[in-house]
Design a protein around this motif. Structure first.
Motif, short mmCIF file in Angstrom:
data_model
loop_
_atom_site.label_atom_id
_atom_site.label_comp_id
_atom_site.label_asym_id
_atom_site.label_seq_id
_atom_site.Cartn_x
_atom_site.Cartn_y
_atom_site.Cartn_z
N LEU A 201 0.87 -1.18 0.00
CA LEU A 201 0.00 0.00 0.00
C LEU A 201 0.90 1.22 0.00
N SER A 202 0.67 2.13 -0.94
CA SER A 202 1.51 3.32 -1.05
C SER A 202 0.64 4.55 -1.30
N VAL A 203 1.27 5.71 -1.16
CA VAL A 203 0.59 6.99 -1.40
C VAL A 203 0.84 7.40 -2.84
N ASP A 207 -2.66 12.12 -3.29
CA ASP A 207 -2.84 11.46 -1.99
C ASP A 207 -3.75 10.23 -2.05
N LEU A 208 -3.98 9.70 -3.25
CA LEU A 208 -4.82 8.52 -3.37
C LEU A 208 -4.06 7.26 -2.93
N PRO A 209 -4.75 6.31 -2.28
CA PRO A 209 -4.11 5.05 -1.92
C PRO A 209 -3.90 4.17 -3.15
N LEU A 242 -11.46 6.67 1.17
CA LEU A 242 -10.85 5.59 0.38
C LEU A 242 -9.69 4.95 1.13
N TRP A 243 -8.97 5.75 1.91
CA TRP A 243 -7.85 5.21 2.68
C TRP A 243 -8.34 4.21 3.74
#
Length: 275
Positions: A201-203, A207-209, A242-243
């Protein structure tokens, strides 16, 4: 109740006192007449009623932990916990917070270390509490500063919340367990960075996952957190929501498969290891 070594207890109170001095506060338990002010402070922090003064009075009267941090005569933080199972061993810390403008001074640390010493005074050797797994600074504080470890991932634990901090964002929580009768961790006891560890999981942009598949041969992986989820919730609540789903869908299957969450890095990642 457990018998606590006298040196462990003395060291715990020393840690608590030194931490309060560094933060410029005094932490002490409350008497009933102070509970209305504690209710007001909690309301200010969360933007909604978290615990009423009568509830705080009842908790204090029953022997629970009801305490606050004071700067002079001004209450600047509140910390409340109650006895938990197994009885005689554990306290569950329900709420702890500091007023706006005081974050970063170490007041939260001072309150937690006072709570730790108070528990050890009563033979309690473990504190549990929940925190929002998306708040990177809380993850680092709990695991790096205090040495608390993950006990469970609780999906939508509190249901829909309506306070000013959590409204519309779901209530997934990580339950941590903090052993009290051991020394506090050293500054380098956990890795500072997730560099070189595969990210699941990254940014991403805006700023969307970004979720990545689990590498087949990986024995450790990392999951990134947004640098400031609270700020993201204010400016873009849809992306923040969403995060919540992305982190849940990343961590829960791994934990269910036996992976262990072993660290929260200074650069905002969870590190997980394969069993």
């Amino acid at each position: 109740m457990n018998a606590v070594d006298t040196q462990v207890l003395a060291d715990a109170w020393k840690d608590a006192d030194e931490s309060a001095v560094r933060a410029g506060v005094v932490v002490r338990t409350l008497h009933p007449a102070q509970c209305p002010e504690a209710e007001r402070v909690l309301d200010e922090i969360w933007g909604a009623t978290v615990l009423t003064a009568p509830a705080l009075v009842a908790l204090e009267h029953a022997g629970s932990y009801v305490a606050a941090a004071f700067e002079g005569e001004t209450m600047v933080g509140v910390c409340v916990g109650f006895l938990a199972q197994p009885l005689g061993e554990a306290l569950h810390s329900h709420v702890a917070g500091v007023v706006s403008g005081t974050a970063g001074r170490g007041i939260g640390t001072a309150m937690k270390l006072h709570q730790r010493a108070w528990c050890l005074d009563r033979g309690l050797t473990r504190i549990t509490w929940t925190y929002d797994p998306l708040v990177a600074r809380n993850a680092a504080f709990n695991m790096r500063r205090l040495g608390a470890g993950l006990a469970d991932y609780l999906v939508d634990f509190y249901g829909e919340m309506v306070d000013g901090v959590n409204a519309g964002q779901g209530s997934d929580r990580i339950l941590v367990s903090w052993p009290l009768d051991v020394p506090l961790p050293s500054a380098d006891s956990q890795p500072a960075s997730a560099e070189g560890v595969p990210e699941v999981l990254s940014v991403g942009p805006d700023d969307l996952p970004v979720v990545a598949p689990l590498p087949a041969a990986a024995s450790s992986v990392s999951a990134a957190l947004p640098a400031d989820i609270e700020g993201l919730r204010r400016r873009d609540p849809a992306t923040a929501a969403l995060w919540r789903v992305a982190l849940r869908d990343t961590l829960v299957p791994l934990l269910d498969a036996g992976w262990r969450l072993v660290a929260a890095t200074r650069d905002g990642h969870y590190l997980l290891e394969k069993p």
